[in-house]
Motif scaffolding. Structure first.
Motif, mmCIF file in Angstrom:
data_model
loop_
_atom_site.group_PDB
_atom_site.id
_atom_site.type_symbol
_atom_site.label_atom_id
_atom_site.label_comp_id
_atom_site.label_asym_id
_atom_site.label_seq_id
_atom_site.Cartn_x
_atom_site.Cartn_y
_atom_site.Cartn_z
ATOM 1 N N SER A 20 -41.369 -1.259 -37.881
ATOM 2 C CA SER A 20 -42.689 -0.407 -36.491
ATOM 3 C C SER A 20 -41.338 0.602 -37.237
ATOM 4 C CB SER A 20 -42.812 -0.841 -35.488
ATOM 5 O OG SER A 20 -41.256 -0.291 -34.848
ATOM 6 N N MET A 21 -40.653 1.537 -37.187
ATOM 7 C CA MET A 21 -39.871 2.558 -37.780
ATOM 8 C C MET A 21 -40.133 3.722 -39.417
ATOM 9 S SD MET A 21 -36.171 1.696 -35.966
ATOM 10 C CE MET A 21 -35.598 1.329 -34.858
ATOM 11 N N VAL A 22 -40.360 2.072 -39.997
ATOM 12 C CA VAL A 22 -40.505 2.211 -41.351
ATOM 13 C C VAL A 22 -42.390 2.948 -41.733
ATOM 14 C CG1 VAL A 22 -41.097 1.620 -43.756
ATOM 15 C CG2 VAL A 22 -39.374 1.095 -42.798
ATOM 16 N N THR A 23 -42.413 2.039 -41.063
ATOM 17 C CA THR A 23 -44.271 2.827 -40.428
ATOM 18 C C THR A 23 -45.186 3.907 -39.199
ATOM 19 O OG1 THR A 23 -45.117 0.297 -40.508
ATOM 20 C CG2 THR A 23 -46.666 1.947 -39.512
ATOM 21 N N PHE A 24 -43.941 3.746 -38.426
ATOM 22 C CA PHE A 24 -43.576 5.800 -37.747
ATOM 23 C C PHE A 24 -43.384 6.750 -38.739
ATOM 24 C CE2 PHE A 24 -41.238 8.938 -35.382
ATOM 25 C CZ PHE A 24 -42.191 8.544 -34.473
ATOM 26 N N VAL A 25 -43.242 6.534 -39.226
ATOM 27 C CA VAL A 25 -42.430 7.735 -40.523
ATOM 28 C C VAL A 25 -43.243 7.547 -41.763
ATOM 29 C CG1 VAL A 25 -40.089 7.470 -42.357
ATOM 30 C CG2 VAL A 25 -39.333 6.584 -40.551
ATOM 31 N N LEU A 26 -43.618 6.873 -42.204
ATOM 32 C CA LEU A 26 -44.538 6.780 -43.331
ATOM 33 C C LEU A 26 -45.583 7.766 -42.677
ATOM 34 C CD1 LEU A 26 -44.360 3.625 -45.228
ATOM 35 C CD2 LEU A 26 -43.918 6.047 -46.263
ATOM 36 N N LYS A 67 -42.495 5.246 -27.480
ATOM 37 C CA LYS A 67 -43.762 5.861 -27.548
ATOM 38 C C LYS A 67 -45.075 5.333 -28.094
ATOM 39 C CE LYS A 67 -44.537 9.763 -24.618
ATOM 40 N NZ LYS A 67 -44.414 11.050 -23.879
ATOM 41 N N PHE A 68 -45.024 4.898 -29.954
ATOM 42 C CA PHE A 68 -45.616 4.922 -31.133
ATOM 43 C C PHE A 68 -45.452 2.782 -30.251
ATOM 44 C CE2 PHE A 68 -45.355 2.278 -34.551
ATOM 45 C CZ PHE A 68 -46.474 3.094 -35.101
ATOM 46 N N ALA A 69 -44.116 2.392 -30.158
ATOM 47 C CA ALA A 69 -43.420 1.090 -30.138
ATOM 48 C C ALA A 69 -44.035 0.527 -29.166
ATOM 49 C CB ALA A 69 -42.467 1.426 -30.253
ATOM 50 N N LYS A 70 -44.253 1.724 -28.220
ATOM 51 C CA LYS A 70 -44.669 0.816 -27.140
ATOM 52 C C LYS A 70 -46.087 0.271 -26.568
ATOM 53 C CE LYS A 70 -44.903 3.392 -22.892
ATOM 54 N NZ LYS A 70 -44.778 3.933 -22.151
ATOM 55 N N GLY A 71 -46.766 1.567 -27.236
ATOM 56 C CA GLY A 71 -48.317 1.903 -27.892
ATOM 57 C C GLY A 71 -48.494 0.528 -28.741
ATOM 58 N N VAL A 72 -47.846 -0.208 -29.364
ATOM 59 C CA VAL A 72 -48.446 -1.267 -30.785
ATOM 60 C C VAL A 72 -48.026 -2.375 -29.452
ATOM 61 C CG1 VAL A 72 -47.191 -2.566 -32.434
ATOM 62 C CG2 VAL A 72 -47.856 -0.453 -32.495
ATOM 63 N N VAL A 73 -47.295 -2.235 -28.944
ATOM 64 C CA VAL A 73 -47.280 -3.746 -27.980
ATOM 65 C C VAL A 73 -48.461 -3.966 -26.475
ATOM 66 C CG1 VAL A 73 -45.905 -5.040 -26.162
ATOM 67 C CG2 VAL A 73 -44.795 -3.927 -28.197
ATOM 68 N N ALA A 74 -48.477 -2.565 -25.768
ATOM 69 C CA ALA A 74 -48.741 -2.205 -24.659
ATOM 70 C C ALA A 74 -50.502 -1.858 -24.429
ATOM 71 C CB ALA A 74 -47.629 -2.297 -23.317
ATOM 72 N N GLY A 75 -50.491 -1.597 -25.849
ATOM 73 C CA GLY A 75 -51.895 -0.723 -25.458
ATOM 74 C C GLY A 75 -51.577 0.944 -25.781
#
Length: 79
Positions: A20-26, A67-75
């Protein structure tokens, strides 16, 4: 057998966090001015500032990732 299962679950969770960190950075942090894409080509400077604030790009990178990681899990909530 229990220790092996726990180890696999922990390693899997760490791998998901790393991915998720790599995806966020990219996709999010890699863009130089993402608010320009969201606002459009004829935006004025005050509009860019408001767009940047509403998208959360004025916050620290760790807060943006959370917020990005939380959005992946919870919407994800859009402003």
């Amino acid at each position: 057998m229990f220790a092996y299962t726990v180890r696999r679950v922990v390693v899997g969770a760490l791998m998901l966090v790393l991915m998720s960190m790599v995806t966020f950075v990219l996709f999010y942090a890699g863009s130089t001015h993402p608010e320009r894409f969201a606002c459009g080509p004829k935006c004025t400077e005050p509009q860019l500032v408001l767009t940047r604030r509403s998208l959360g790009y004025d916050q620290p990178i760790t807060t943006q990732w959370w917020k990005f990681a939380k959005g992946v899990v919870a919407g994800r909530e859009f402003p």
